[in-house]
Write a protein that holds these residues in place. Sequence first.
Motif, PDB file in Angstrom:
ATOM      1  N   ASP A   1      -5.541   6.728  -1.532  1.00  0.00           N
ATOM      2  CA  ASP A   1      -7.041   7.681  -1.475  1.00  0.00           C
ATOM      3  C   ASP A   1      -8.048   7.126  -1.585  1.00  0.00           C
ATOM      4  O   ASP A   1      -9.352   7.288  -1.162  1.00  0.00           O
ATOM      5  CB  ASP A   1      -7.104   8.967  -2.083  1.00  0.00           C
ATOM      6  CG  ASP A   1      -6.062  10.320  -1.552  1.00  0.00           C
ATOM      7  OD1 ASP A   1      -5.292   9.296  -0.271  1.00  0.00           O
ATOM      8  OD2 ASP A   1      -5.360  11.551  -1.352  1.00  0.00           O
ATOM      9  N   SER A   2      -8.171   6.113  -2.954  1.00  0.00           N
ATOM     10  CA  SER A   2      -9.054   5.812  -3.842  1.00  0.00           C
ATOM     11  C   SER A   2      -9.196   5.409  -2.752  1.00  0.00           C
ATOM     12  O   SER A   2     -10.866   4.008  -2.950  1.00  0.00           O
ATOM     13  CB  SER A   2      -9.178   5.935  -5.254  1.00  0.00           C
ATOM     14  OG  SER A   2      -9.980   5.177  -5.795  1.00  0.00           O
ATOM     15  N   ILE A   3      -8.727   3.983  -2.856  1.00  0.00           N
ATOM     16  CA  ILE A   3      -8.787   2.744  -1.087  1.00  0.00           C
ATOM     17  C   ILE A   3      -9.366   3.283  -0.895  1.00  0.00           C
ATOM     18  O   ILE A   3     -10.531   2.338  -0.116  1.00  0.00           O
ATOM     19  CB  ILE A   3      -7.786   2.052  -1.624  1.00  0.00           C
ATOM     20  CG1 ILE A   3      -6.614   1.410  -2.550  1.00  0.00           C
ATOM     21  CG2 ILE A   3      -7.532   0.903  -0.677  1.00  0.00           C
ATOM     22  CD1 ILE A   3      -5.677   0.953  -2.940  1.00  0.00           C
ATOM     23  N   TRP A   4      -8.960   4.122  -0.092  1.00  0.00           N
ATOM     24  CA  TRP A   4      -9.627   4.314   1.128  1.00  0.00           C
ATOM     25  C   TRP A   4     -10.793   5.102   1.375  1.00  0.00           C
ATOM     26  O   TRP A   4     -11.897   4.210   2.430  1.00  0.00           O
ATOM     27  CB  TRP A   4      -8.922   5.565   2.124  1.00  0.00           C
ATOM     28  CG  TRP A   4      -8.347   6.034   3.871  1.00  0.00           C
ATOM     29  CD1 TRP A   4      -9.454   4.738   4.575  1.00  0.00           C
ATOM     30  CD2 TRP A   4      -8.929   6.933   3.971  1.00  0.00           C
ATOM     31  NE1 TRP A   4     -10.199   5.948   5.911  1.00  0.00           N
ATOM     32  CE2 TRP A   4      -9.238   7.146   5.978  1.00  0.00           C
ATOM     33  CE3 TRP A   4      -7.967   8.188   3.984  1.00  0.00           C
ATOM     34  CZ2 TRP A   4      -8.995   7.680   6.163  1.00  0.00           C
ATOM     35  CZ3 TRP A   4      -7.810   9.241   4.795  1.00  0.00           C
ATOM     36  CH2 TRP A   4      -8.337   8.874   6.262  1.00  0.00           C
TER      37      TRP A   4
ATOM     38  N   LEU B   1       0.303  -1.135   0.241  1.00  0.00           N
ATOM     39  CA  LEU B   1      -0.322   0.017   0.296  1.00  0.00           C
ATOM     40  C   LEU B   1       0.910   1.106  -0.051  1.00  0.00           C
ATOM     41  O   LEU B   1       0.517   2.483  -0.503  1.00  0.00           O
ATOM     42  CB  LEU B   1      -0.898  -0.364   1.187  1.00  0.00           C
ATOM     43  CG  LEU B   1      -2.028  -1.308   1.590  1.00  0.00           C
ATOM     44  CD1 LEU B   1      -3.441  -1.371   2.155  1.00  0.00           C
ATOM     45  CD2 LEU B   1      -3.088  -0.470  -0.176  1.00  0.00           C
ATOM     46  N   LYS B   2       2.453   1.242   0.152  1.00  0.00           N
ATOM     47  CA  LYS B   2       2.570   2.372   0.354  1.00  0.00           C
ATOM     48  C   LYS B   2       3.627   2.626  -1.005  1.00  0.00           C
ATOM     49  O   LYS B   2       3.733   3.902  -0.920  1.00  0.00           O
ATOM     50  CB  LYS B   2       4.267   2.290   1.836  1.00  0.00           C
ATOM     51  CG  LYS B   2       3.758   2.313   3.638  1.00  0.00           C
ATOM     52  CD  LYS B   2       5.376   1.791   3.895  1.00  0.00           C
ATOM     53  CE  LYS B   2       4.493   1.375   5.463  1.00  0.00           C
ATOM     54  NZ  LYS B   2       6.070   1.217   6.247  1.00  0.00           N
TER      55      LYS B   2
ATOM     56  N   VAL C   1     -14.012  15.018   4.767  1.00  0.00           N
ATOM     57  CA  VAL C   1     -14.145  15.377   6.366  1.00  0.00           C
ATOM     58  C   VAL C   1     -12.306  14.541   7.593  1.00  0.00           C
ATOM     59  O   VAL C   1     -11.424  16.119   7.408  1.00  0.00           O
ATOM     60  CB  VAL C   1     -15.034  15.317   7.604  1.00  0.00           C
ATOM     61  CG1 VAL C   1     -14.737  16.172   8.675  1.00  0.00           C
ATOM     62  CG2 VAL C   1     -15.922  16.521   7.432  1.00  0.00           C
ATOM     63  N   ILE C   2     -12.495  13.805   7.272  1.00  0.00           N
ATOM     64  CA  ILE C   2     -11.209  13.146   7.804  1.00  0.00           C
ATOM     65  C   ILE C   2     -10.086  13.340   6.790  1.00  0.00           C
ATOM     66  O   ILE C   2      -8.910  13.688   7.453  1.00  0.00           O
ATOM     67  CB  ILE C   2     -11.673  11.547   8.385  1.00  0.00           C
ATOM     68  CG1 ILE C   2     -12.703  11.132   8.506  1.00  0.00           C
ATOM     69  CG2 ILE C   2     -10.502  10.852   8.300  1.00  0.00           C
ATOM     70  CD1 ILE C   2     -13.239   9.582   8.818  1.00  0.00           C
ATOM     71  N   ASN C   3      -9.892  12.985   5.679  1.00  0.00           N
ATOM     72  CA  ASN C   3      -8.979  13.862   4.967  1.00  0.00           C
ATOM     73  C   ASN C   3      -8.278  15.089   4.785  1.00  0.00           C
ATOM     74  O   ASN C   3      -7.138  14.522   5.216  1.00  0.00           O
ATOM     75  CB  ASN C   3      -9.526  12.652   3.713  1.00  0.00           C
ATOM     76  CG  ASN C   3      -8.235  12.684   2.846  1.00  0.00           C
ATOM     77  OD1 ASN C   3      -7.163  12.247   2.956  1.00  0.00           O
ATOM     78  ND2 ASN C   3      -8.350  13.085   1.440  1.00  0.00           N
TER      79      ASN C   3
END
Length: 326
Positions: A99-102, A92-93, A124-126
């Motif tokens: 961002d899309s995965i999250w 993942l790193k 909001v979180i991002n």
Amino acid sequence: MLRQLWQKFIPIFAVFSLRSAFPWIMLIVGLIAAIFGFSSLIDGCPNWQEICKWISNILIVSVIIGFISSYFQYKGIYQKNLFDVIYGKEFLKKRNDIDSIWSNVTEVLFESKFPEISNEIFDVINRHYIKKKEYYVSNQTIVLTVKWHDKVQGLVEIIEETEFNVIPKNKSKFQFVNLFTSEVVLKEGKAFECCHYELMSYSINDKDVSPRQDPKTLKNVKHFFLEVDLENCESYKVKRTIKKVQNLNFDCTVGFKARSFINKLRLQIFNEIHDDIKICFMPRGVLEEYKVKERKDFFECEYDGLLLPKQGYILTLLNTYKCYGT
């Protein structure tokens, strides 16, 4: 004939262990039994033909079932290992679409409860809690000593001694900012600052430093900034002492608001003028309860969890000396 076949297959069995070669042995024996059972090689021995048919059916079907079950077993193992690789930290790193995965994970997580606002929760979180933060703070302790500066004028002196650890996301250079504010009040055409700040000491990793001081007044609020540049460390131990003189006639509150994540907070107040000033504590937007200890001249509270940005506490200083006089 059988001897020739066996000699050809001996090198194959020598490569594998008996356990791994056993299915192949069963398959070969089953095929040989099928040849004798379903051909005319032993027509003169009908009983042996039936026995060969029976043996071939048993062995070949067993091998097929074994291969099928092994396939599904290894399919599950490979599938699990594949998921471990795809969703592993190291993989993942290296991805540039994290961002899309999250966002997709957040949407799936909340679709059963809040499908209409799952995107808003992620946004909001991002934006406010992740992307803008270069560091977080851990184990912050704030000690306040409250006493009179000018009892008649209603001025209190608050010595704030603060200690905490700053944990950056990496060792790169970043600017660490401390902010204190004071409302500017207009009275009879004159501007009065509710609070006056004085930096008494500031150290990082037990070394004294002189932070940049940058006071600014924005919309009737004076901002007192302390700025230092930090780099090349995995954590920074920060200690600072601030003297604050506050006019209770204009402002009787002392507030604390987190600028970044704070993992564990402790507040201690030594009230040397408890006969004149009563201090009331109010949580500020926190998710859990503070653990409070209190007596007449001392107050302590702990937040044993994670404070989010803009969470904290508010203190109200009630001036009973002014209210009731002597």
